[in-house]
Scaffold this active site. Structure first.
Site, PDB file in Angstrom:
ATOM      1  N   HIS A 143       0.850  -1.201   0.000  1.00  0.00           N
ATOM      2  CA  HIS A 143       0.000   0.000   0.000  1.00  0.00           C
ATOM      3  C   HIS A 143       0.892   1.259   0.000  1.00  0.00           C
ATOM      4  CE1 HIS A 143      -3.655  -2.194   0.606  1.00  0.00           C
ATOM      5  NE2 HIS A 143      -3.475  -2.477   1.876  1.00  0.00           N
ATOM      6  N   GLY A 180     -18.736  -6.115  -2.810  1.00  0.00           N
ATOM      7  CA  GLY A 180     -18.024  -6.202  -4.085  1.00  0.00           C
ATOM      8  C   GLY A 180     -18.773  -5.536  -5.226  1.00  0.00           C
ATOM      9  N   ARG A 237      -9.826   2.723  -6.948  1.00  0.00           N
ATOM     10  CA  ARG A 237     -11.289   2.602  -6.884  1.00  0.00           C
ATOM     11  C   ARG A 237     -11.842   3.973  -6.549  1.00  0.00           C
ATOM     12  NH1 ARG A 237     -14.448  -1.394  -2.574  1.00  0.00           N
ATOM     13  NH2 ARG A 237     -16.349  -1.587  -3.805  1.00  0.00           N
TER      14      ARG A 237
END
Ligand code: A3P
Length: 308
Positions: free
Chosen positions: A117, A273, A139
Site C-alpha cells: 500500500h 463487491g 477505486r
C-alpha cells in the site's frame, strides 16, 4: 518517533506522517524496514493499492494469471481454492517486513508476486529504479471510503470508541485515511503510469467490473504473459474470471470460515463487491463535499472516477 502525528479514526490509533504518507505505527516499522532492506528483482511483479480498492480481487487474478501453467485453473486443488489470496501474495510492509522483520524469500519462485500500500515516494529505491513491474489498482473514493469504514468496524474488538460515519468522513476528507491522503496516492501512480507505461499499469476497479475480459487481457499483455489463441478457445480467460469472481471466492469454505496467517478472518475481505454502494450511506452534502475535493485535487490530470 518525532514524526508529525494525528489521532485518527483508524481504530483510534495515532497515524504518523512519513514522507507524506499517513501510517499507523506498526506499518511505519514495516515501511522503514522494507525501504532499508528490500532488494527488487527485475522480474518482480508488485501490486499497489490504496486499502479497500479491491486488492483481494486483483491478488487473486494476478496469482491465477501468472501461475496458470504451474497451477492449471481447471484443477480441483488450485491454491486459490484453499488459501486466501493475501496468503498467496503477501504485502511487503504489512506481512513480510511488519514490525521490522527480516523476511525469508527462499520459498518464492520467479516472478515473485508481492503487494504493497506504499505511496510511490515511499517505495524502496530498488523498486523505483529497476524494471520491476507495478500494477496499480484504484477505486472511486466514495466506495473506497465506505468499504474502509465497514472494514474497520468489522475487525474492531473494542467498539466503545467507535466514531460516526460523519466524523470518519471528515478525517478522510483531510487526507487522514490509512495510507492517505487518498488523492496523493492515486495521483502519484497515475503520473508514473503515463510517464513509464511499461513500468506502471494503472487499473480501475469499476472498469474491470464493467469489462473484465478486456482488462484481464491488458494485464496479461503488460506482464508479458499473453493468452494464446488456444487458451482463449479453451475458455481460460473466462475461467480465471469466474474463479476470481466475488461470488466464487466469497463462498469458498476457506473464505467463509478461515483465517489469514496474520490472524484476520478471511471473510472481512468480502462484503458486497459492488460499484455504487456509497449511495446507501452518503448524505447529499457528503457527496458534494467529496466531489469538490476530488475536482480540485485531480484538476488537469485527465483522471476521472466512475461512481455507478
Ligand atoms: P466492499 O466493501 O465495497 O464490498 P481490499 O481487497 O482492497 O481490502 O478491498 C475490499 C473490497 O473489495 C471490498 O469491497 C470487497 O467486497 C471487494 N472484493 C473482494 N473480493 C472481490 C472480488 N472477487 N470481486 C470484486 N470485489 C471484491
Amino acid at each position: 518517533t518525532t514524526l508529525p502525528k494525528e489521532r485518527s479514526w483508524i481504530a483510534s490509533h495515532y497515524v504518523y506522517n512519513y514522507q507524506g504518507l499517513w501510517l499507523i505505527e506498526r506499518h511505519l516499522g514495516g515501511v522503514l524496514a522494507c525501504q532499508q532492506q528490500f532488494q527488487a528483482q527485475e522480474s518482480d511483479i508488485i501490486l499497489v493499492t490504496n486499502p479497500k480498492s479491491g486488492t483481494t480481487w486483483l491478488k487473486s487474478l494476478l496469482f491465477t494469471l501468472i501461475n496458470r501453467k504451474k497451477y492449471p485453473i481447471f484443477e480441483q486443488d488450485h491454491p486459490l481454492l484453499v488459501k486466501n489470496s493475501h496468503d498467496l501474495v503477501p504485502f511487503l510492509e504489512l506481512n513480510l517486513y511488519v514490525d521490522g522483520q527480516v523476511p525469508d524469500f527462499s520459498s518464492f519462485t520467479s516472478p515473485r508476486l508481492l503487494a504493497t500500500h506504499m505511496s510511490f515516494a515511499t517505495l524502496p529505491k530498488s523498486i523505483q529504479d529497476s524494471k520491476t513491474k507495478l500494477v496499480y489498482l484504484c477505486r472511486n473514493p466514495k466506495d473506497t471510503f465506505i468499504s474502509m469504514w465497514h472494514f474497520i468496524n468489522n475487525i474492531k474488538v473494542d467498539h466503545t470508541d467507535s466514531k460516526s460515519i460523519e466524523e470518519c468522513f471528515d478525517d478522510f476528507c483531510k487526507g487522514l485515511s490509512p495510507c492517505g491522503p487518498f488523492w496523493d496516492h492515486v495521483l502519484d501512480y497515475w503520473k508514473e503510469s503515463i510517464e513509464k507505461p511499461n513500468k506502471v499499469l494503472f487499473l480501475m476497479y469499476e472498469e474491470i467490473k464493467a469489462q473484465p475480459k478486456l482488462h484481464l487481457k491488458r494485464l496479461a499483455e503488460f506482464l508479458e504473459c499473453q493468452f494464446s489463441i488456444e487458451e482463449e478457445k479453451c475458455g481460460v480467460v473466462d475461467e480465471i474470471l469466474r474463479m476470481c469472481s466475488f461470488d466464487n471466492l466469497s463462498n469458498l469454505e476457506v473464505n467463509r470460515n478461515g483465517k489469514l496467517s496474520s490472524g484476520e478472518e478471511n471473510k472481512a475481505y468480502f462484503r458486497k463487491g459492488e460499484v455504487g454502494d456509497w449511495k446507501t450511506y452518503f448524505a447529499k452534502e457528503m457527496s458534494e463535499k467529496l466531489d469538490h475535493i476530488i475536482k480540485q485535487k485531480f484538476q488537469g490530470s485527465q483522471l476521472s472516477f466512475l461512481y455507478i
